[in-house]
Design an enzyme around this catalytic site. Structure first.
Site, PDB file in Angstrom:
ATOM      1  N   GLY A  41       0.851  -0.877   0.102  1.00 13.24           N
ATOM      2  CA  GLY A  41      -0.148  -0.288   0.109  1.00 13.24           C
ATOM      3  C   GLY A  41       0.944   1.494  -0.020  1.00 13.24           C
ATOM      4  N   SER A  47       4.487   7.252   2.550  1.00  9.48           N
ATOM      5  CA  SER A  47       4.765   6.338   3.544  1.00  9.48           C
ATOM      6  C   SER A  47       6.202   5.646   3.165  1.00  9.48           C
ATOM      7  CB  SER A  47       4.333   4.713   4.634  1.00  9.48           C
ATOM      8  OG  SER A  47       3.432   4.464   2.783  1.00  9.48           O
ATOM      9  N   SER A 119      -0.930  -7.954  -4.045  1.00  7.01           N
ATOM     10  CA  SER A 119      -0.194  -7.997  -3.556  1.00  7.01           C
ATOM     11  C   SER A 119      -0.339  -9.230  -2.798  1.00  7.01           C
ATOM     12  CB  SER A 119      -1.270  -7.809  -2.072  1.00  7.01           C
ATOM     13  OG  SER A 119      -0.615  -8.148  -1.198  1.00  7.01           O
ATOM     14  N   ASP A 136      -0.707  -1.990   5.117  1.00  2.00           N
ATOM     15  CA  ASP A 136      -0.831  -0.839   4.409  1.00  2.00           C
ATOM     16  C   ASP A 136      -2.128  -0.897   3.380  1.00  2.00           C
ATOM     17  OD1 ASP A 136      -2.247   1.823   5.431  1.00  2.00           O
ATOM     18  OD2 ASP A 136      -0.628   2.773   4.685  1.00  2.00           O
ATOM     19  N   HIS A 139      -8.274  -2.670   3.036  1.00  2.00           N
ATOM     20  CA  HIS A 139      -8.065  -2.834   4.051  1.00  2.00           C
ATOM     21  C   HIS A 139     -10.047  -3.287   4.368  1.00  2.00           C
ATOM     22  CE1 HIS A 139      -5.611  -0.485   5.089  1.00  2.00           C
ATOM     23  NE2 HIS A 139      -5.838   1.285   6.108  1.00  2.00           N
ATOM     24  N   HIS A 164      -0.979  -0.538   9.503  1.00  2.00           N
ATOM     25  CA  HIS A 164      -1.492   0.438   9.510  1.00  2.00           C
ATOM     26  C   HIS A 164      -3.162   0.661  10.170  1.00  2.00           C
ATOM     27  CE1 HIS A 164      -1.755   5.255   8.485  1.00  2.00           C
ATOM     28  NE2 HIS A 164      -1.206   5.404   9.527  1.00  2.00           N
TER      29      HIS A 164
HETATM   30  N1  SAH Z   1       0.537   4.627   2.357  1.00  3.22           N
HETATM   31  C1  SAH Z   1      -0.126   5.305   1.937  1.00  3.22           C
HETATM   32  C2  SAH Z   1      -1.048   5.473   1.592  1.00  3.22           C
HETATM   33  C3  SAH Z   1      -1.824   3.936   1.067  1.00  3.22           C
HETATM   34  S1  SAH Z   1      -3.811   3.635   0.925  1.00  3.22           S
HETATM   35  C4  SAH Z   1       0.232   6.324   2.223  1.00  3.22           C
HETATM   36  O1  SAH Z   1       1.481   6.678   2.629  1.00  3.22           O
HETATM   37  O2  SAH Z   1      -0.601   7.785   1.524  1.00  3.22           O
HETATM   38  C5  SAH Z   1      -3.901   1.928   0.059  1.00  3.22           C
HETATM   39  C6  SAH Z   1      -3.036   1.598  -0.600  1.00  3.22           C
HETATM   40  O3  SAH Z   1      -3.218   0.193  -1.085  1.00  3.22           O
HETATM   41  C7  SAH Z   1      -4.005   2.016  -2.175  1.00  3.22           C
HETATM   42  O4  SAH Z   1      -3.090   2.517  -3.099  1.00  3.22           O
HETATM   43  C8  SAH Z   1      -4.272   1.130  -3.032  1.00  3.22           C
HETATM   44  O5  SAH Z   1      -4.472   1.235  -4.038  1.00  3.22           O
HETATM   45  C9  SAH Z   1      -3.686   0.096  -2.126  1.00  3.22           C
HETATM   46  N2  SAH Z   1      -3.830  -2.154  -2.879  1.00  3.22           N
HETATM   47  C10 SAH Z   1      -5.215  -2.107  -2.396  1.00  3.22           C
HETATM   48  N3  SAH Z   1      -5.570  -3.114  -2.409  1.00  3.22           N
HETATM   49  C11 SAH Z   1      -4.666  -3.609  -2.816  1.00  3.22           C
HETATM   50  C12 SAH Z   1      -4.312  -4.873  -2.945  1.00  3.22           C
HETATM   51  N4  SAH Z   1      -4.986  -6.150  -3.056  1.00  3.22           N
HETATM   52  N5  SAH Z   1      -2.524  -5.189  -3.774  1.00  3.22           N
HETATM   53  C13 SAH Z   1      -2.220  -4.050  -3.908  1.00  3.22           C
HETATM   54  N6  SAH Z   1      -2.100  -2.833  -3.711  1.00  3.22           N
HETATM   55  C14 SAH Z   1      -3.466  -2.347  -3.186  1.00  3.22           C
HETATM   56 MG    MG Z   2      -3.753   3.614   5.764  1.00  4.85          MG
END
Ligand code: SAH
Ligand code: MG
Length: 204
Positions: A41, A47, A119, A136, A139, A164
């Site tokens: 994420g 991050s 992922s 992260d 969710h 997170h």
């Molecule tokens: N860490 C970031 C916020 C992450 S938001 C910061 O510091 O701002 C969550 C992210 O997870 C999103 O960009 C989304 O595209 C990614 N995401 C959600 N599900 C996912 C998956 N199954 N595989 C890969 N990425 C995923």
């Molecule tokens: Mg987060």
């Protein structure tokens, strides 16, 4: 943390309060086992600067995994949607160009390696033991538990697990990140710290 990198991290778009970002940097700096870091994420790279700053100092790589299509809550009509992150050609979110600019501007291109894709299938084929794992990503119930099950076995004993958006009170946010934090403790991860919604644990 290097003042210049801190400025870049604070200016980057994303979902990481300053104190929690500092927590990422601080605990990533204390990692004592070998191996690269991996975050699930990345969004626009916020991050990744905090973790990448620590990785660079220790001559490690940070793998920054994201399909860059946004989570459920980032889609059109949802609470955390940012319309300018939609690729007008295809009508889908695309945070990858923003991520690349963020990492480039911070001077971390030799440290932060983007993994662009889903992922779970990447976890299935991943073999390099990790020294730090930051969860992260999605969710929702399934993505959060899939990330926990898919990635925590890749962490070395004594390595650092960061989760997170852990909200013990349901009024503050969704359940799945909290549930995987509970699972980690049941599985023998030791609690190290809590900073806002960030949880820091050590792998058994
Ligand atoms: N860490 C970031 C916020 C992450 S938001 C910061 O510091 O701002 C969550 C992210 O997870 C999103 O960009 C989304 O595209 C990614 N995401 C959600 N599900 C996912 C998956 N199954 N595989 C890969 N990425 C995923
Ligand atoms: Mg987060």
């Amino acid at each position: 943390m290097d003042a210049e990198l801190r400025r870049h991290a604070e200016a980057a778009r994303g979902f990481m309060p300053i104190d929690e970002g500092q927590g990422l940097y601080e605990y990533a700096s204390r990692v004592a086992v070998p191996g690269p870091f991996l975050e699930v994420g990345s969004y626009c790279g916020k991050s990744a600067i905090y973790l990448g700053a620590a990785a660079a100092e220790q001559h490690r790589l940070l793998y920054a995994l994201d399909h860059h299509r946004g989570s459920e809550e980032n889609q059109v009509g949802w609470e955390w949607h940012e319309p300018d992150l939609v690729d007008p050609e295809i009508g889908l979110m695309d945070t990858l160009p923003h991520f690349r600019r963020t990492v480039h501007a911070a001077g971390l291109e030799n440290t932060v390696v983007a993994l662009v894709g889903q992922s779970a299938p990447i976890a299935t084929t991943w073999e390099t033991p990790l020294s730090l794992l930051f969860i992260d990503g999605g969710h929702g119930e399934k993505p959060a538990h899939d990330d926990y099950e898919g990635w925590t076995p890749k962490l070395r004993s004594g390595g650092t697990l960061l989760i997170h958006d852990v909200f013990p009170d349901p009024a503050d946010g969704g359940r799945p990140p909290y549930e995987i934090w509970l699972r980690a403790k049941e599985d023998g991860f030791k609690e190290v710290a809590a900073i806002g919604s960030l949880r820091v644990l050590t792998a058994p």
